[in-house]
Design a protein around this motif. Sequence first.
Motif, PDB file in Angstrom:
ATOM      1  N   TYR A 124      -2.985   0.692  -9.478  1.00  0.00           N
ATOM      2  CA  TYR A 124      -1.954  -0.323  -9.189  1.00  0.00           C
ATOM      3  C   TYR A 124      -0.772  -0.074 -10.124  1.00  0.00           C
ATOM      4  O   TYR A 124      -0.947   0.127 -11.326  1.00  0.00           O
ATOM      5  CB  TYR A 124      -2.560  -1.700  -9.437  1.00  0.00           C
ATOM      6  N   MET A 137      -8.323  -3.508  -2.506  1.00  0.00           N
ATOM      7  CA  MET A 137      -8.410  -2.384  -3.455  1.00  0.00           C
ATOM      8  C   MET A 137      -8.925  -2.878  -4.808  1.00  0.00           C
ATOM      9  O   MET A 137      -8.305  -3.734  -5.441  1.00  0.00           O
ATOM     10  CB  MET A 137      -7.031  -1.735  -3.621  1.00  0.00           C
ATOM     11  N   TYR A 149      -4.431   3.776   3.281  1.00  0.00           N
ATOM     12  CA  TYR A 149      -4.638   2.327   3.204  1.00  0.00           C
ATOM     13  C   TYR A 149      -4.040   1.620   4.419  1.00  0.00           C
ATOM     14  O   TYR A 149      -2.971   1.984   4.914  1.00  0.00           O
ATOM     15  CB  TYR A 149      -3.995   1.743   1.937  1.00  0.00           C
ATOM     16  N   HIS A 204       4.231   6.927  -5.345  1.00  0.00           N
ATOM     17  CA  HIS A 204       3.085   7.579  -4.724  1.00  0.00           C
ATOM     18  C   HIS A 204       2.821   8.917  -5.388  1.00  0.00           C
ATOM     19  O   HIS A 204       1.692   9.256  -5.741  1.00  0.00           O
ATOM     20  CB  HIS A 204       3.369   7.750  -3.220  1.00  0.00           C
ATOM     21  N   ASP A 223      -1.541   3.950  -5.961  1.00  0.00           N
ATOM     22  CA  ASP A 223      -2.027   3.676  -4.601  1.00  0.00           C
ATOM     23  C   ASP A 223      -1.458   2.375  -4.051  1.00  0.00           C
ATOM     24  O   ASP A 223      -1.448   2.151  -2.839  1.00  0.00           O
ATOM     25  CB  ASP A 223      -3.557   3.575  -4.609  1.00  0.00           C
ATOM     26  N   ASN A 250      -0.752   4.430  -0.739  1.00  0.00           N
ATOM     27  CA  ASN A 250      -1.682   5.462  -0.262  1.00  0.00           C
ATOM     28  C   ASN A 250      -1.665   5.466   1.271  1.00  0.00           C
ATOM     29  O   ASN A 250      -1.869   4.415   1.894  1.00  0.00           O
ATOM     30  CB  ASN A 250      -3.080   5.106  -0.804  1.00  0.00           C
ATOM     31  N   ARG A 259     -11.465  -0.430  -1.044  1.00  0.00           N
ATOM     32  CA  ARG A 259     -10.927   0.806  -1.642  1.00  0.00           C
ATOM     33  C   ARG A 259     -10.980   0.693  -3.155  1.00  0.00           C
ATOM     34  O   ARG A 259     -11.169  -0.391  -3.691  1.00  0.00           O
ATOM     35  CB  ARG A 259      -9.449   0.993  -1.248  1.00  0.00           C
ATOM     36  N   GLY A 294      -8.419   2.069  -6.421  1.00  0.00           N
ATOM     37  CA  GLY A 294      -7.211   2.840  -6.683  1.00  0.00           C
ATOM     38  C   GLY A 294      -6.404   2.347  -7.867  1.00  0.00           C
ATOM     39  O   GLY A 294      -6.828   1.477  -8.631  1.00  0.00           O
ATOM     40  N   GLY A 333       0.826  -1.213   0.000  1.00  0.00           N
ATOM     41  CA  GLY A 333       0.000   0.000   0.000  1.00  0.00           C
ATOM     42  C   GLY A 333       0.855   1.255   0.000  1.00  0.00           C
ATOM     43  O   GLY A 333       1.706   1.444   0.885  1.00  0.00           O
TER      44      GLY A 333
END
Length: 298
Positions: A205, A143, A137, A223, A228, A134, A201, A203, A132
């Motif tokens: 990848y 996700m 998270y 990031h 995410d 984010n 979630r 997001g 993770g």
Amino acid sequence: MGLKILEEHKPQSLSQKSHFTGCKSTAEWLLAQKAARPQVGIVCGSGLGGLGEMLKDQVVFKYEDIPSFPQSTVLGHTGQLVFGMLEGKPCVCMQGRFHLYEGHPVQKTTLPMRIFKLLGVKTVILTNAAGGLNEDYKVGDIMIIKDHINMPGFAGVNPLAGKNDERFGVRFPCMSDAYDRDLRQLAQDVGEELGYKDFLREGVYCVLGGPSYETIAECRMLHRLGADAVGMSTVHEVIVARHCGMRVFALSLITNKAVMDYNSEEKANHEEVLQTGKQRAEQLEKLVSSMVSRIKHN
Ligand SMILES: O=P(O)(O)O[C@@H]1C[C@H](O)[C@@H](CO)O1
Ligand SMILES: Nc1nc2[nH]cnc2c(=O)[nH]1
């Protein structure tokens, strides 16, 4: 399954014939062993192979017995192709996938997607374990992947590089719609009904080549680029699946938090990845099976 039967029906290897013909004979070989023609193809990520055990009326093939199939070498990837019924739908499930870092050429890591297509699969569901990035998270979050960043692709590592075979798809496939919007909405709806809101979630990848985990500077960079979660799989399979017109849905289980701070004592490791997989497996399996029960095909 007896070795003798396997040998008798074994088609030529892929290198001896065109890639399309080779994939077709592998698909036909699988169907000839009484495997039911699947509508849904599932790929299990690290430690998430339990999904395959949910299938009823199983026909199981070890990868080593399937003509032209690569071998799994990673702990947490059993190396079996399981055919069977999930929620009344014929499915095929890969318990174990292939990664670039195992030394496979990228085209080999995605070969099963083309076999899925030729078996009759309409929808592919992929899962993976990921770090993770984010800050919001937590370990154990699931996700829904809405988009990807293909980092190896920036350096020319793309499974579609080389001569294009129009029988699979077009030379320049679109990827802005790679992750099916309706399936993502279905996952949100099913997740809410199952009471997963707190850990579900959606997001972006990002795939890297691995096998080393990321440095702190790399995590910070990814990031900032908009990722995410970070992992070592899925994206190449998605590209090939979309190229040949299958619908795609993908999930990341956040198995560890990417280390972003030079004062942190945390260290990414595969044991933690597998352990988190075990802890969340049941919920992830429930989400996927409930989705499968509601997926409609024409
Ligand atoms: O196959 P996935 O992407 O789930 O596996 C991830 C990436 C590496 O294979 C491994 C690292 O722990 O987990
Ligand atoms: N690249 C990468 N892959 C993972 N798979 C599971 N966790 C991670 C991670 O932190 N980084």
